[in-house]
Scaffold this active site. Structure first.
Site, mmCIF file in Angstrom:
data_model
loop_
_atom_site.group_PDB
_atom_site.id
_atom_site.type_symbol
_atom_site.label_atom_id
_atom_site.label_comp_id
_atom_site.label_asym_id
_atom_site.label_seq_id
_atom_site.Cartn_x
_atom_site.Cartn_y
_atom_site.Cartn_z
ATOM 1 N N ARG A 92 0.836 -1.205 0.000
ATOM 2 C CA ARG A 92 0.000 0.000 0.000
ATOM 3 C C ARG A 92 0.867 1.250 0.000
ATOM 4 O O ARG A 92 0.544 2.252 -0.644
ATOM 5 C CB ARG A 92 -0.934 -0.022 1.212
ATOM 6 N N PHE A 131 9.617 10.898 -2.884
ATOM 7 C CA PHE A 131 9.258 12.171 -2.265
ATOM 8 C C PHE A 131 10.244 12.443 -1.146
ATOM 9 O O PHE A 131 10.188 11.795 -0.093
ATOM 10 C CB PHE A 131 7.826 12.064 -1.734
ATOM 11 N N GLY A 132 11.173 13.358 -1.379
ATOM 12 C CA GLY A 132 12.255 13.601 -0.436
ATOM 13 C C GLY A 132 12.003 14.782 0.471
ATOM 14 O O GLY A 132 12.329 15.922 0.120
ATOM 15 N N LEU A 133 11.431 14.523 1.648
ATOM 16 C CA LEU A 133 11.195 15.571 2.636
ATOM 17 C C LEU A 133 11.970 15.290 3.921
ATOM 18 O O LEU A 133 12.748 16.120 4.386
ATOM 19 C CB LEU A 133 9.707 15.684 2.937
ATOM 20 N N SER A 140 9.823 15.086 12.182
ATOM 21 C CA SER A 140 8.578 15.773 12.526
ATOM 22 C C SER A 140 8.703 17.292 12.434
ATOM 23 O O SER A 140 7.709 17.993 12.588
ATOM 24 C CB SER A 140 8.145 15.382 13.950
ATOM 25 N N TRP A 164 14.781 7.808 4.955
ATOM 26 C CA TRP A 164 13.494 7.112 4.952
ATOM 27 C C TRP A 164 12.645 7.530 3.749
ATOM 28 O O TRP A 164 11.451 7.781 3.873
ATOM 29 C CB TRP A 164 12.726 7.321 6.264
ATOM 30 N N LEU A 241 1.408 15.457 2.016
ATOM 31 C CA LEU A 241 1.371 14.561 3.173
ATOM 32 C C LEU A 241 -0.061 14.268 3.601
ATOM 33 O O LEU A 241 -0.376 13.146 4.019
ATOM 34 C CB LEU A 241 2.147 15.167 4.339
ATOM 35 N N GLU A 365 4.377 9.974 8.185
ATOM 36 C CA GLU A 365 3.297 10.934 7.899
ATOM 37 C C GLU A 365 2.714 11.523 9.193
ATOM 38 O O GLU A 365 1.514 11.793 9.286
ATOM 39 C CB GLU A 365 2.170 10.299 7.072
#
Length: 386
Positions: A92, A131-133, A140, A164, A241, A365
């Site tokens: 998923r 998606f590189g955040l 956080s 990650w 997100l 997330e």
């Protein structure tokens, strides 16, 4: 497995079209994922061979309209996420990273040229995105990211690291968020660009049938056209997100349902002291409590899906679903494992695999703590993040 988890007729709240989508995805999970997932998980292998089938089923960029994307409703996407996670959270997550994060970033914030270049290929599964955040020191708190993009004439030079990042080592395109002199901005980075390096993170105890990576960005030179023109500040990545968080609300209930059904079937067959485990009051109490939380969590997901389709879903409502459903799902999976006794620690049964995966789902997330603070801020009007 006959599904006895729906105690209150939730199916009657779904349209015929929604039920068709659910049954197609459920059939795919039953035929292609469940017979193979134990091996993929044990070998820490993500099965790229299922990506074309996911594209054929319209699961990639499922909620995006135009540019070759399926354009399905939020509820249909949620039902698909639930069924996929009944197979495995890692699979998923592929759909989430591809569609809710990478494709959504381009669809929401990209230029027309960026949309035309990437979205049709990503919907078809011929191009994979990441998606590189998150960074090693900024999970956080992405406002303190260290990755930086500076101007060099008409170009941008990116330096930094990300951690990650799902699918990065198999992706053809990365959405990279970086600090600039003008705040946080997003960039569309082909992964073949010199200076881009993705390294899979190994020895994971969770999400083993999935790919998460470290990314190193070293003097990556990009043209001005690589910037996402319509994303400025943290609102850009946060909007993506929220798409991913929405899918998790549904998906967690899939892991919970599969664990419940596994424990139910096992308890009906396992004989102890002359009768099936299911014939004991303590066993029935556990099964009832699981089913109640699955019903409540699925109703919550459906309500949020209807609000999203109506265009009125609020960010704090997403936090309600993410916090509640992950928290309840992981408890259900752990309780189901306990009902299996020693057999429950093997990959012959799904609950411990689901519970291990949900340790990651509960973390990414937005952790429980972050969503609690979001809701606390909404309830009191006082931000308590610091």
């Amino acid at each position: 497995m006959t599904d006895t988890s729906d105690l209150i007729g939730i199916d009657t709240l779904l349209t015929p079209e929604e039920l068709v989508v659910r049954e197609k995805v459920r059939g795919f999970v039953d035929s292609d994922i469940k017979p193979n997932i134990a091996g993929w998980y044990e070998r820490a292998e993500f099965p790229l061979e299922i990506v074309p089938r996911m594209a054929e089923l319209g699961l990639l960029g499922m909620h995006i309209k135009g540019y070759g994307c399926p354009g399905r409703s939020s509820v249909e996407y949620g039902l698909a996420a639930l069924e996929l996670e009944a197979g495995d959270s890692g699979l998923r997550t592929f759909v989430s990273v591809q569609g809710s994060l990478a494709m959504s970033a381009i669809a929401k914030h990209g230029s027309e040229e960026q949309k035309l270049e990437w979205l049709p290929r990503m919907a078809a599964g011929t191009a994979i995105g990441c998606f590189g955040l998150t960074e090693p020191s900024a999970g956080s708190d992405p406002g303190n990211m260290l990755t930086f993009a500076k101007r060099d004439g008409d170009d941008w030079i990116l330096n930094g690291s990300k951690r990650w990042i799902g699918l990065a080592s198999v992706a053809q395109v990365a959405i990279i968020w970086a600090m600039t002199d003008d705040g946080v901005r997003g960039f569309v980075v082909p992964t073949g660009t010199p200076g881009f390096k993705a390294t899979p993170i190994e020895q994971k105890l969770s999400m083993r049938a999935s790919i998460q990576c470290d990314i190193e960005l070293t003097d990556i030179r990009l043209p001005a056209s690589a910037m996402l023109p319509n994303a400025k500040g943290l609102r850009g990545p946060f909007e993506c997100l929220n798409e991913a968080r929405y899918g998790i609300i549904w998906g967690a209930m899939g892991a919970a349902r599969d664990s419940f059904l596994t424990a139910r079937d096992y308890s009906q067959q396992r004989m102890q002291f002359g009768k099936p485990l299911a014939g004991y009051q303590l066993t029935q109490e556990k099964l009832v409590n699981m089913a109640l939380e699955i019903n409540k969590g699925t109703l919550l997901a459906l309500q949020l899906g209807r609000l999203k389709d109506a265009g009125v879903l609020q960010p704090h409502q997403i936090s309600v679903g993410k916090l509640n459903n992950c928290r309840e799902a992981i408890k259900i999976c752990r309780d189901a494992r306990a009902m299996l006794g020693g057999n429950g620690i093997t990959l012959d049964y799904s609950p411990l695999r689901h519970a291990n995966n949900l340790e990651s789902v509960r973390t990414y997330e937005g952790t429980d703590e972050v969503h609690t603070l979001i809701l606390g801020n909404h309830i009191t009007g006082i931000p308590a993040f610091r």
